[in-house]
Design an enzyme around this catalytic site. Structure first.
Site, PDB file in Angstrom:
ATOM      1  N   HIS A  23       0.724  -1.411  -0.030  1.00 19.79           N
ATOM      2  CA  HIS A  23       0.105   0.264   0.052  1.00 19.79           C
ATOM      3  C   HIS A  23       1.057   1.013   0.124  1.00 19.79           C
ATOM      4  O   HIS A  23       1.242   1.824   1.097  1.00 19.79           O
ATOM      5  CB  HIS A  23      -0.823  -0.161   1.307  1.00 19.79           C
ATOM      6  CG  HIS A  23      -1.908   1.347   1.684  1.00 19.79           C
ATOM      7  ND1 HIS A  23      -3.208   0.730   1.972  1.00 19.79           N
ATOM      8  CD2 HIS A  23      -1.437   2.553   0.493  1.00 19.79           C
ATOM      9  CE1 HIS A  23      -3.445   2.169   1.616  1.00 19.79           C
ATOM     10  NE2 HIS A  23      -2.977   2.980   1.491  1.00 19.79           N
ATOM     11  N   HIS A  25       1.243   4.983  -2.532  1.00 19.00           N
ATOM     12  CA  HIS A  25       1.080   5.665  -3.445  1.00 19.00           C
ATOM     13  C   HIS A  25       2.491   5.757  -3.792  1.00 19.00           C
ATOM     14  O   HIS A  25       2.891   6.770  -2.995  1.00 19.00           O
ATOM     15  CB  HIS A  25       0.446   6.796  -3.213  1.00 19.00           C
ATOM     16  CG  HIS A  25      -1.458   6.168  -3.044  1.00 19.00           C
ATOM     17  ND1 HIS A  25      -2.570   6.426  -3.126  1.00 19.00           N
ATOM     18  CD2 HIS A  25      -1.536   5.811  -1.586  1.00 19.00           C
ATOM     19  CE1 HIS A  25      -3.243   5.698  -2.780  1.00 19.00           C
ATOM     20  NE2 HIS A  25      -3.003   5.144  -1.234  1.00 19.00           N
ATOM     21  N   GLU A 206     -10.872   2.910   6.002  1.00 22.62           N
ATOM     22  CA  GLU A 206      -9.860   4.029   6.802  1.00 22.62           C
ATOM     23  C   GLU A 206     -10.834   5.112   7.254  1.00 22.62           C
ATOM     24  O   GLU A 206     -10.770   5.392   8.613  1.00 22.62           O
ATOM     25  CB  GLU A 206      -8.837   4.457   5.095  1.00 22.62           C
ATOM     26  CG  GLU A 206      -8.143   5.960   6.060  1.00 22.62           C
ATOM     27  CD  GLU A 206      -6.956   6.427   4.576  1.00 22.62           C
ATOM     28  OE1 GLU A 206      -8.023   6.589   3.170  1.00 22.62           O
ATOM     29  OE2 GLU A 206      -6.812   6.739   4.782  1.00 22.62           O
TER      30      GLU A 206
HETATM   31  N1  ADE Z   1      -4.428   9.007  -1.551  1.00 25.21           N
HETATM   32  C1  ADE Z   1      -3.130   8.621  -1.485  1.00 25.21           C
HETATM   33  N2  ADE Z   1      -2.944   8.583   0.042  1.00 25.21           N
HETATM   34  C2  ADE Z   1      -4.096   8.325   0.255  1.00 25.21           C
HETATM   35  C3  ADE Z   1      -5.467   7.719   1.584  1.00 25.21           C
HETATM   36  N3  ADE Z   1      -4.505   7.898   2.902  1.00 25.21           N
HETATM   37  N4  ADE Z   1      -6.386   7.758   1.168  1.00 25.21           N
HETATM   38  C4  ADE Z   1      -7.499   7.530   0.297  1.00 25.21           C
HETATM   39  N5  ADE Z   1      -6.760   7.994  -0.910  1.00 25.21           N
HETATM   40  C5  ADE Z   1      -5.381   8.358  -1.048  1.00 25.21           C
HETATM   41 ZN    ZN Z   2      -3.603   4.631   0.821  1.00 25.10          ZN
END
Ligand code: ADE
Ligand code: ZN
Length: 336
Positions: A23, A25, A206
């Site tokens: 996970h 980005h 989240e």
């Molecule tokens: N894009 C980058 N980080 C994110 C996150 N923690 N939650 C949702 N979208 C994201």
């Molecule tokens: Zn994320």
């Protein structure tokens, strides 16, 4: 590597564990130093005078307050070389942290909306990933994420634009503003992606409620849940996640910086692990949240007294939950 159930895992122990990151980005690994370099390379005026000002702006009160800055920073990424440099810099952190396999996300719509072609983004990232394998010994899979604050039609168009590059892509994901954009909004595009042979993951639980986790499982049929920490509000869901061993890609430093938890000492990751869930540790957007994978692990030792045995289980979970083949997983696990 032998490990003890009672000893708190040290940084040296954690670095030596073979780990996968599931996970991450790639745009969230853009360090302020590289951001200034790319702004200069591309003749872009940043809204910050220097690195200290940038770091001061990274004071978030929820997911949206972070996303607003994150999308703004991504504007410096213009050329294939920019995406290469971004990815290569992240891979050097992987090497330093003992990450042996990584499955980065990228957000094509953040770039195509600005007129940057899909090919520029994917070629830059995948050339660096190939070099990462050849020069650093780090294997990888790439995950294309749809931005959930945009429409499903937009996501379908994005998938269409990615079709010439599908040999580079293993899975689709779902990220950006969670609340108000449930997984069910993307049922059709996830079905299309599955029909193309892609795996699926989605951010759920989240900031969003357990209901979004159910939808990710039952409507868009994910192979992994990203974050998922709010599952602890629903005992039935916890039982189901434990029984299925559905992977949860948890991001401790991110959760504290985005105020999902007030302090790391309140994070539920080890409770989920002890309940029998298949949880993993990840860095999410390390440049914005104050740490790469190893720092996420060391924070758990420092604030939750994570044992060597727990750390070793979390590391094994990450490799077992990756999209590698059974043989590839065995080869990585044998290094432990
Ligand atoms: N894009 C980058 N980080 C994110 C996150 N923690 N939650 C949702 N979208 C994201
Ligand atoms: Zn994320």
């Amino acid at each position: 590597m032998s490990h003890s159930p009672n000893t708190v895992a040290s940084e040296a122990f954690l670095r030596a564990l073979p780990k996968a990151e599931l996970h991450l980005h790639i745009e969230g690994s853009l360090e302020p130093e590289l951001m200034f370099k790319l702004a200069e390379r591309n003749n872009i005026q940043l809204p910050y005078a220097n690195i200290e000002e940038v770091k001061k702006a990274y004071d978030f009160h929820n997911l949206q307050s972070f996303l607003d800055i994150y999308y703004q920073c991504a504007d410096v990424l213009r050329s294939e070389q920019d995406f290469y440099d971004l990815t290569w810099t992240y891979l050097l952190h992987c090497q330093a942290d003992g990450v042996v396999h990584t499955e980065p996300f990228f957000d094509p719509q953040t770039h195509t909306q600005r007129g940057i072609e899909m090919g520029i983004v994917i070629n830059g990232i995948t050339k660096a990933l190939k070099d990462g394998h050849e020069k650093l010994g780090i294997s990888s899979k790439l995950i294309l994420c749809f931005l959930r604050h945009l429409s499903e039609d937009d996501a379908i168009e994005c998938l269409e634009q990615a079709k010439p590059y599908l040999h580079h892509i293993t899975a689709v994901g779902l990220d950006s503003s969670e609340l108000g954009h449930p997984p069910e909004k993307f049922e059709r595009v996830f079905k299309m992606a599955k029909d193309l042979g892609l795996k699926a993951v989605a951010h759920a639980g989240e900031e969003g409620p357990p209901e979004y986790i159910y939808q990710a499982l039952d409507i868009i049929h994910v192979d992994r849940i990203d974050h998922g920490v709010r599952c602890s509000e629903d005992e039935t869901l916890m039982q189901r996640l434990a029984a299925s061993q559905m992977p949860l890609t948890v991001c401790p430093l991110s959760n504290v910086r985005l105020k999902v938890y007030d302090h790391m000492s309140e994070h539920n990751i080890l409770k989920l692990l002890e309940f029998g869930l298949n949880v993993t540790v990840n860095s999410d957007d390390p440049s914005f949240f104050g740490g790469y994978l190893l720092e996420n692990f060391t924070a758990l030792s420092e604030h939750l007294k994570m044992s060597e045995a727990q750390a070793a289980q979390l590391a094994r979970n990450s490799i077992n939950s990756s999209f590698l083949t059974a043989e590839e997983k065995q080869a990585l696990l044998a290094k432990a």
